[in-house]
Scaffold this motif. Structure first.
Motif, PDB file in Angstrom:
ATOM      1  N   TRP A   1      29.079  41.662  46.333  1.00 52.37           N
ATOM      2  CA  TRP A   1      28.525  40.423  46.200  1.00 52.37           C
ATOM      3  C   TRP A   1      26.784  39.563  45.531  1.00 52.37           C
ATOM      4  CZ3 TRP A   1      31.922  37.324  49.069  1.00 52.37           C
ATOM      5  CH2 TRP A   1      32.384  38.425  50.057  1.00 52.37           C
ATOM      6  N   ASN A   2      26.882  40.890  45.001  1.00 52.57           N
ATOM      7  CA  ASN A   2      26.172  40.689  43.201  1.00 52.57           C
ATOM      8  C   ASN A   2      26.516  39.473  42.083  1.00 52.57           C
ATOM      9  OD1 ASN A   2      24.123  40.804  41.069  1.00 52.57           O
ATOM     10  ND2 ASN A   2      23.107  42.728  42.320  1.00 52.57           N
ATOM     11  N   LYS A   3      25.621  38.615  42.176  1.00 52.26           N
ATOM     12  CA  LYS A   3      26.284  37.365  41.446  1.00 52.26           C
ATOM     13  C   LYS A   3      25.765  37.775  40.090  1.00 52.26           C
ATOM     14  CE  LYS A   3      23.644  33.258  43.433  1.00 52.26           C
ATOM     15  NZ  LYS A   3      22.707  32.272  43.424  1.00 52.26           N
ATOM     16  N   GLN A   4      25.861  38.897  39.134  1.00 53.34           N
ATOM     17  CA  GLN A   4      26.391  39.381  38.918  1.00 53.34           C
ATOM     18  C   GLN A   4      27.340  39.939  38.517  1.00 53.34           C
ATOM     19  OE1 GLN A   4      23.349  42.194  36.796  1.00 53.34           O
ATOM     20  NE2 GLN A   4      21.958  41.251  36.873  1.00 53.34           N
ATOM     21  N   ALA A   5      28.396  40.371  39.418  1.00 53.42           N
ATOM     22  CA  ALA A   5      29.523  40.461  39.839  1.00 53.42           C
ATOM     23  C   ALA A   5      30.577  39.212  39.865  1.00 53.42           C
ATOM     24  CB  ALA A   5      29.683  41.572  40.833  1.00 53.42           C
ATOM     25  N   VAL A   6      30.657  38.400  40.733  1.00 52.94           N
ATOM     26  CA  VAL A   6      31.378  37.477  40.630  1.00 52.94           C
ATOM     27  C   VAL A   6      31.527  36.573  38.809  1.00 52.94           C
ATOM     28  CG1 VAL A   6      31.181  35.322  41.342  1.00 52.94           C
ATOM     29  CG2 VAL A   6      29.945  36.229  42.678  1.00 52.94           C
ATOM     30  N   SER A   7      32.848  36.367  39.153  1.00 50.98           N
ATOM     31  CA  SER A   7      33.826  35.844  37.338  1.00 50.98           C
ATOM     32  C   SER A   7      32.703  36.974  36.188  1.00 50.98           C
ATOM     33  CB  SER A   7      33.229  34.235  37.627  1.00 50.98           C
ATOM     34  OG  SER A   7      33.479  33.677  38.312  1.00 50.98           O
ATOM     35  N   SER A   8      32.651  37.915  36.629  1.00 56.07           N
ATOM     36  CA  SER A   8      32.224  38.697  34.884  1.00 56.07           C
ATOM     37  C   SER A   8      33.647  39.507  34.950  1.00 56.07           C
ATOM     38  CB  SER A   8      31.463  39.293  35.877  1.00 56.07           C
ATOM     39  OG  SER A   8      32.061  40.853  36.989  1.00 56.07           O
ATOM     40  N   LYS A   9      34.639  39.594  35.218  1.00 55.61           N
ATOM     41  CA  LYS A   9      36.309  39.974  34.636  1.00 55.61           C
ATOM     42  C   LYS A   9      36.647  39.630  34.245  1.00 55.61           C
ATOM     43  CE  LYS A   9      37.839  43.950  36.459  1.00 55.61           C
ATOM     44  NZ  LYS A   9      37.428  44.494  36.187  1.00 55.61           N
ATOM     45  N   THR A  10      38.138  39.878  33.352  1.00 56.80           N
ATOM     46  CA  THR A  10      38.696  38.484  32.273  1.00 56.80           C
ATOM     47  C   THR A  10      39.614  39.092  33.555  1.00 56.80           C
ATOM     48  OG1 THR A  10      37.476  39.031  30.303  1.00 56.80           O
ATOM     49  CG2 THR A  10      39.867  38.066  30.758  1.00 56.80           C
ATOM     50  N   LYS A  11      40.994  38.248  33.351  1.00 54.86           N
ATOM     51  CA  LYS A  11      42.038  37.785  33.828  1.00 54.86           C
ATOM     52  C   LYS A  11      43.098  38.890  33.019  1.00 54.86           C
ATOM     53  CE  LYS A  11      41.514  34.294  36.693  1.00 54.86           C
ATOM     54  NZ  LYS A  11      42.363  32.696  37.071  1.00 54.86           N
ATOM     55  N   SER A  12      44.003  39.808  32.930  1.00 57.01           N
ATOM     56  CA  SER A  12      44.659  40.029  32.651  1.00 57.01           C
ATOM     57  C   SER A  12      45.802  38.650  31.810  1.00 57.01           C
ATOM     58  CB  SER A  12      45.887  41.363  32.917  1.00 57.01           C
ATOM     59  OG  SER A  12      46.358  41.357  34.078  1.00 57.01           O
ATOM     60  N   PRO A  13      47.364  38.810  31.486  1.00 55.86           N
ATOM     61  CA  PRO A  13      48.073  38.160  30.696  1.00 55.86           C
ATOM     62  C   PRO A  13      48.245  37.304  32.460  1.00 55.86           C
ATOM     63  CG  PRO A  13      47.662  39.767  29.192  1.00 55.86           C
ATOM     64  CD  PRO A  13      47.097  39.775  29.952  1.00 55.86           C
ATOM     65  N   PHE A  14      48.706  38.668  32.587  1.00 55.46           N
ATOM     66  CA  PHE A  14      49.613  39.138  34.350  1.00 55.46           C
ATOM     67  C   PHE A  14      48.819  38.009  35.310  1.00 55.46           C
ATOM     68  CE2 PHE A  14      51.400  40.185  38.701  1.00 55.46           C
ATOM     69  CZ  PHE A  14      52.695  39.390  38.404  1.00 55.46           C
ATOM     70  N   GLN A  15      47.831  37.766  35.611  1.00 52.83           N
ATOM     71  CA  GLN A  15      46.519  37.515  36.583  1.00 52.83           C
ATOM     72  C   GLN A  15      46.427  36.650  36.080  1.00 52.83           C
ATOM     73  OE1 GLN A  15      43.479  40.648  36.204  1.00 52.83           O
ATOM     74  NE2 GLN A  15      43.330  40.364  38.004  1.00 52.83           N
TER      75      GLN A  15
END
Length: 663
Positions: free
Chosen positions: A448-462
C-alpha cells in the motif's frame, strides 16, 4: 449438559479460529495515507484488468477485504461470459480431439498425397495456387478436418473475452501471470495445437492453488514436453545381455577359440571404459525448470545439476494422442507393449503424459546434493522425476524467486526485499499455497505504499482490456482488438523465448509504442475498430464542451486522478487543431487492413498452412516474426464523414494519457 456446553464451546472456538485463518486482517492502507476509495482503485488496478464504471463504489460498499477474499475463491458465476464463449466450438476439445480435427497443414497435405488428391510435386510448385487450395479445402471438408489457424483464433478470442468480461478477474490475471511464467509459444509448431488445453487444464485451474501442483501439471503437459523437447530425452541404451559362451569342441581350446573368432585368455586385453555423451539426453527442460520455473538463475544450481536433472527426467514423454503428426511419437511403442500391459511393465500414464521406463536413465544421479540411487526397478524411474520436481517446488530459492516475480507483477518493478521475505516465508510454511502468499502480500504495508500506487506501466494487452472495460464496450468480434494489441507490441502466445514477456516498464514504452498507443486510443473511441461497440453516452450525461467532457469521462476512467492536473495537461491537446484534423483526415483514407487469422508458422495459403512448414524442410518450423514496421495511421470510421464532436477525441486522449497508461 456439561459435555454439551463444552462441545458447543469447542465448536465455537474452532469456527472463530477458522475464520481468523481465512479472513485477512484489515488492509493497512490508511497508515500509508490512502483513502478507502484510493485503496479500492489500487486493489482493482492490481488484481483486475481495470475497473468497470461504478466498480470502485461497489468494492468500497462490500469492503475491500471481502472483495479480495471473493476473488481468491474464483467461483463467481460467469453466465454472461459463458454465453459469449458458447460460439467457440473448439474450446472444450481434448488434445486427442484437436489432433483429429485441427491437423497441422503438413499432415493434411501428406494424407492428401497418400489419397491421391494432390500430387507431391504440386505442394511446392503449384502453378494455380487458388485451384490447389480449393483441392485441399475440399479434401478437408470431406474428411471433417479444420484449419489449425481457426483453432488458434478461437483460443485468442476467448482469452480477450475472459479478460474483459469474467467476474473472476484475479483468476484471469493470474492465469496470464502463470502462463507467462511457464511460457510456451505458437511459434513452435510441435506444441501449438496443445496450447489451448494447456491454458485451460493446466494453468487456469491451478492459478490459485499449490505451486507444486502447477509445476507438476506443466511438466507433464504435451505443450511443455514439446516446447522444451523433453519428449525426446532418453537415457543411454542399456547394453545387450551377455551371450552364453559356446561349448568348445573337443581338442585344443585355444585353437578352437581362435577358429571361432575369439581371443585366447592369454591374449585378451582388458576392456577400457570410456565416458561418452549419453545419446538422446536433452537438457532444455531441466535447465529451464531450474532457471525459469523454480530456483531462478541465482538459485544455487550448477551445470552438473542441470545434466543430472535431465537424466532424472528421461522417459517423460507424450502418450500417443494422434495417428499422424505431433502426438504420435509413442504410437509404435504403446502398440508393441500393449495398452493393457503398460502399468505392469512400469509405464505410467496420466492423461496425455506417458513415462517410458525403457527410455529412462536408471543410473545414480545427484541433484543439488540429493542422491537418486541407481535402481533397475521400472516403476522407480517415474517417482524420481516426481521427487525432483517436488524438491525444486519447495526449495528456499524457489520461494524467493517466485515471490519476487509475484511482487514485481502486483507491487512494483523493484519491490522491497522486506516484502519478498514475508511472502517467501509464507510460501515455505504453506508449502507453496498461492492464495496464502497473495494474502501475505496484500496485507503487508509495502503493498500500500504510495510509491507503489500507479507505479507500473500497462502492457498493450492490459491497456486495451482496461480501456474496453472502462468504457463498458461490447465486443462482438475480439480478433481486430488482438491485431491492435499486436501492433502495440504484444503478440500474445507468440513470444518465442521460454522467459515469457519481460515484466518491466521500459520493455513496453518507447517513442514508437507511445504513438501506437495513442492511435489505438483514438481508434477505439471514434468507433474505428471493427468488432467493438463503444457508447460514450451510456451514462446519459451529455457534456456541453470539451472541458466538461474531460470532467465526465475522467471520473469514469480515472476516478481518483487530479482533475485540475488533467485539465492543464490535456486541454491544450484537445484544442489542438492539428490533432483533430489528423483524426478527421483519417476518414478520407482507405481502411487499414487487419489480419483476420493468426499465423502459426505459415504464409497463410493451403500450400504452406499450419504450424509445420514441410516445404521448407523444417520438421520443427517456426513462424516468421511479427512485422516490425507498423504504419502510424488511425483507421477510419465506417462512414466517410468527419467527426461531428470532440468528445470521442477527449476520451481517446484520456486513454492515451500517461495517467491511464499506469496501474
Amino acid at each position: 449438559m456439561k459435555t454439551c456446553c463444552i462441545t458447543i464451546l469447542l465448536a465455537g472456538c474452532i469456527v472463530i479460529l477458522t475464520c481468523s485463518l481465512i479472513k485477512p486482517s484489515r488492509f493497512p492502507y490508511k497508515k500509508a495515507g490512502l483513502t478507502e476509495r484510493q485503496a479500492a482503485e489500487h486493489l482493482l488496478d492490481r488484481f483486475t484488468y481495470g475497473a468497470t464504471p461504478a466498480e470502485v463504489d461497489a468494492v468500497v460498499k462490500m469492503g475491500l477485504e471481502n472483495w479480495f477474499q471473493q476473488q481468491l475463491q474464483a467461483d463467481l458465476p460467469d453466465d454472461s461470459l459463458d454465453r459469449r464463449l458458447s460460439i467457440y466450438s473448439a474450446l472444450h476439445l481434448s488434445n486427442t480431439e484437436v489432433c483429429h480435427i485441427y491437423l497441422p497443414g503438413f499432415a493434411i497435405r501428406s494424407m492428401a498425397i497418400k489419397d491421391s488428391v494432390i500430387s507431391k510435386d504440386s505442394v511446392d510448385r503449384a502453378v494455380d495456387k487458388k485451384a490447389f487450395n480449393e483441392q485441399v479445402q475440399a479434401y478437408m471438408d470431406m474428411k471433417g478436418f479444420k484449419s489449425d489457424q481457426d483453432l488458434y483464433k478461437q483460443f485468442i478470442n476467448q482469452n480477450i473475452l475472459r479478460a474483459t468480461y469474467s467476474n473472476n478477474q484475479l483468476q484471469e490475471v493470474l492465469t496470464d501471470f502463470w502462463f507467462n511464467h511457464f511460457n510456451v509459444s505458437f511459434f513452435k509448431g510441435e506444441c501449438a495445437q496443445f496450447i489451448p488445453a494447456y491454458e485451460r487444464d493446466v494453468i487456469r485451474p491451478n492459478a490459485l492453488g499449490s505451486f507444486d501442483k502447477l509445476l507438476m501439471a506443466s511438466a507433464k503437459s504435451p505443450a511443455m514436453l514439446y516446447y522444451l523437447d523433453n519428449f525426446t530425452s532418453v537415457g543411454p541404451t542399456p547394453p545387450p545381455p551377455p551371450k552364453k559362451p559356446a561349448t568348445p569342441p573337443p581338442g585344443d581350446s585355444s585353437m578352437n577359440m581362435m577358429m571361432m573368432g575369439e581371443a585366447s585368455p592369454a591374449t585378451t586385453k582388458p576392456v577400457q571404459t570410456l565416458t561418452k555423451p549419453q545419446p538422446g539426453l536433452n537438457e532444455n527442460y531441466a535447465r529451464e525448470v531450474m532457471e525459469l520455473h523454480t530456483l531462478g538463475v541465482d538459485g544455487g544450481y550448477t551445470q552438473q545439476d542441470v545434466t543430472q536433472a535431465a537424466r532424472v527426467l528421461t522417459g517423460w514423454t507424450v502418450y500417443p494422442i494422434s495417428e499422424v503428426a505431433y502426438g504420435s511419437n509413442m504410437k509404435g511403442l504403446v502398440e508393441k507393449v500393449g495398452v493393457n500391459n503398460l502399468a505392469a511393465k512400469g509405464y505410467v500414464r496420466d492423461s496425455d503424459f506417458l513415462f517410458t521406463p525403457n527410455r529412462h536413465d536408471h543410473g545414480e544421479k545427484t541433484v543439488l546434493g540429493h542422491v537418486f540411487p541407481a535402481n533397475k526397478d521400472a516403476a522407480s524411474g517415474y517417482q524420481e522425476g516426481v521427487d525432483l520436481l517436488e524438491m525444486l517446488a519447495h526449495h528456499p530459492s524457489t520461494a524467493q524467486f517466485i515471490c519476487r516475480k509475484l511482487a514485481v507483477r502486483f507491487v512494483s518493478d523493484n519491490p522491497p526485499q522486506s516484502l519478498i521475505d514475508k511472502m517467501a516465508n509464507t510460501f515455505l510454511k504453506s508449502e507453496g499455497d498461492i492464495r496464502q502468499v497473495l494474502t501475505t502480500m496484500v496485507t503487508a504495508p509495502e503493498f500500500w505504499n504510495k510509491q507503489a500506487v500507479s507505479s507500473k506501466t500497462k502492457s498493450p494487452f492490459q491497456l486495451a482490456i482496461s480501456a474496453v472495460r472502462g468504457l463498458n464496450a461490447d465486443i462482438t468480434d475480439p480478433y481486430p482488438l488482438y491485431n491492435w494489441i499486436t501492433r502495440m507490441g504484444e503478440k500474445r502466445y507468440y513470444y518465442q523465448a521460454p522467459t515469457g514477456f519481460p515484466d518491466r516498464s521500459n520493455y513496453w514504452i518507447n517513442t514508437g509504442s507511445l504513438l501506437n498507443r495513442m492511435d489505438f486510443s483514438l481508434a477505439l473511441t471514434t468507433g474505428q475498430i471493427q468488432g467493438i461497440k463503444v457508447n460514450l453516452n451510456a451514462s446519459g450525461v451529455a457534456p456541453k464542451d470539451a472541458q466538461s467532457a474531460l470532467a465526465v469521462y475522467s471520473k469514469q476512467l480515472l476516478p481518483n486522478a487530479d482533475l485540475e492536473r488533467l485539465r492543464t495537461r490535456l486541454i491544450p491537446m484537445i484544442n489542438d487543431p492539428a490533432l483533430l484534423t489528423s483524426v478527421n483526415a483519417a476518414s478520407t483514407k482507405a481502411p487499414v487492413p487487419t489480419q483476420d487469422k493468426p499465423i502459426a508458422g505459415a504464409p497463410g495459403d493451403m500450400m504452406f498452412m499450419g504450424a509445420g512448414n514441410e516445404a521448407a524442410g523444417n520438421k520443427t518450423a517456426t513462424a516468421p516474426p511479427p512485422t516490425q514496421e507498423v504504419a502510424r495511421a488511425t483507421p477510419p470510421p465506417t462512414n466517410n464523414k468527419p467527426l461531428q464532436n470532440p468528445f470521442p477525441l477527449v476520451v481517446g486522449i484520456l486513454i492515451g494519457s500517461p495517467e491511464f497508461q499506469l496501474y
